[in-house]
Scaffold this active site. Sequence first.
Site, PDB file in Angstrom:
ATOM      1  CD  GLU B  53      -2.557  -0.812   2.871  1.00  0.00           C
ATOM      2  OE1 GLU B  53      -3.385   0.460   2.990  1.00  0.00           O
ATOM      3  OE2 GLU B  53      -1.945  -1.402   3.620  1.00  0.00           O
ATOM      4  CG  ASP B  64      -3.725   7.058   9.498  1.00  0.00           C
ATOM      5  OD1 ASP B  64      -3.192   4.996   8.831  1.00  0.00           O
ATOM      6  OD2 ASP B  64      -3.651   6.952   8.250  1.00  0.00           O
TER       7      ASP B  64
END
Lengths: 418, 260
Positions: B53, B64
């Site tokens: 990714e 995140d």
Amino acid sequence: MDLFDFKDGREGYYGKYGGTFLPEILHSTIEELKAEFRKAKADPAFWQEFMALMQSYSGRPTPVTHLANLSNQLGGAQIYVKREDLNHTGSHKINNVMGQGLLAKRMGKTRVIAETGAGQHGYATATMAARFGFESKIYMGAVDVARQRPNVFWMENMGSEVVAVTDGQQTLKDAINECLRDWVTNMDNTHYVLGTACGPHPFPEMVSWFQSIIGREAREQILTSAGKLPDRIFACVGGGSNAIGLFQGFMDDKEVQLVGCEAGGFGPGKGNHASRLAYKDASIGVAQGMKTYFLQNDDGNMLETHSVAAGLDYIGVNPVLVHLWEEDRVRFEAVTDAQVTEALKVTMRSEGLIPALESSHGFAQAIIEAKEMSKDEVVLINMSGRGDKDIFTIADALDDNHWKEFIKQKADAYSSEA
Amino acid sequence: MPLNNYLAERKQALQTSKRPAMIMTHVVCGYPSFEANWKALEIMDSFGVDLVELQFPFSEPSADGPLFVKANQEAISNGVHVNDCFEFMAKVTAKFSFKVIMMGYYNTVFKTGLENFMQRLKAAGAYGFILPDLPVDEAGELHQLARELDLAPIVLMTPTNTDARLEQLASCANGFIYTVARKGVTGSGTNMNTQVSDFIQRCQKFTDLPLAVGFGVSTAEDVTFIGKHADIAVIGTAALKAWEANNEKGLRDFFTQLLS
Ligand SMILES: Cc1ncc(COP(=O)(O)O)c(C=O)c1O
């Protein structure tokens, strides 16, 4: 006109704006919230319970006050003020917070979290949590912690944990990100009390609904005290909750001009202000759960923002207001820090009122326009909060030597204790 | 779709190898620098990872955890732009044998323009994309554009989803499905236990696509566990931590213990 019947489009959309942009893990949490909110909104007993609570706990209805001195001094329109500053905790934020608190109880949540900029929303949430017996955690940008210390003091003393967020610009948007991170972890027992009419659906609708109490009262009150509808009404716009709260009372009165007042900061130019619509530095984007106008660059990364008022220092804006702006129903103006300080001084001296720095944006624009209006015209300003919390910032802006002396003495006393 | 074919081949190859699961790793473009990214990717390639990714940094990375938040923020303040990420991606896909999935937040795509972004992804050699803040209900137009370009929209399934929702998610998915092993943001630890395997089984009721298991994978046991129940182990924060601790050596040691 019902802004929230969604008969022209998808649920949660206002024109092109709004929606629900959240990580999948929150999908069921948001569905639960939507369902509970729908039930509450359809249940007249819920609104009655809310009203009764706001009466007994927060002193509603808040009055509308005629500012005869200021009106005479300016020689133009008659100025009236809706006194949200007289709420418990000193701002309109408590309307939304108590409403969401009742909803959180219905959902069986035991913990609440909130972001806060000026600290007013966090303060109100801490109050609500203490009263309802929720555990609570308040996220606040480190920059805002530094400039709104009095509110941090009260939050902590009411039993909330206050977390200073050191990511990003360390202001309101970063506190919202931190709340989302907490929520994706603790959604089972936690309700996120979002403080303004922004974020993913159903928050803009829900916050607007609780804040509509302002406009409902104000319309009746101004008809009684001024004998007519106002020609123009002014409200400051951070995320846009006090503005939509007041405006809803006048939505069907086409002749009433609705004016949203944004933070012009140092003036136009990217990074100098937090004005999404009045200045032309913002564009449409998707962040913090919603599609709306954001102060962002070509990569879609958010710009620095600035305002003397922490509560207006935000990258995005209420999607409902953006829609009404595009429909020419709401006009947007920006007011600079310098104009705000002047307006605050005039208001204190002429009327003995201390509007919060956020609210002073509405005052400043109203003062500019009232001068040019005729004596039989009426303007109404939403005094969304009181300025006591801003004592440090205002003292700086006014360069108040007595205050500085006092702080020095205090500091000396504390350091000799240590 | 190319990603489906690729993963089918790689899954086949697993049968004859000792490796318990396919591996997907994660790099934040431009953090700490593109040069460092390149070195990390060389190491990942040498360990035979299957997918990487490439995260396009965003100023509001609300899904995140702290380490990636910092990475996003520093990449942006180092002056990393969307253009740089596409250029880097093109170099990466030209050089390495793993396949690349773009990861990021929807505003980056929206602001670039949906069609423009998809075309540039295709041109840079990506096989798919993951946008954790774009729910499928809002993704219709983008997924249509992706289909036309043979790019796989990677959909997330989570333990909080109802069966009805999992069915809907499955109907929008392609390539593989990213199953989120637990609540929370990236980077916090997960106990690989029966709760996780039950959840994976529940997902499998609704899809035949390979399943990636993410969030908190850091040990060889984790990878073995994932290989038993699913297909792809996602290595995110643990690898970046290893890099932060001791750069290339740290990363190499990390993969050695992980894949030994
Ligand atoms: C007194 C006051 N007014 C206005 C605002 C701005 O919020 P909104 O635009 O949601 O009313 C704040 C926010 O902190 C505030 O404290």
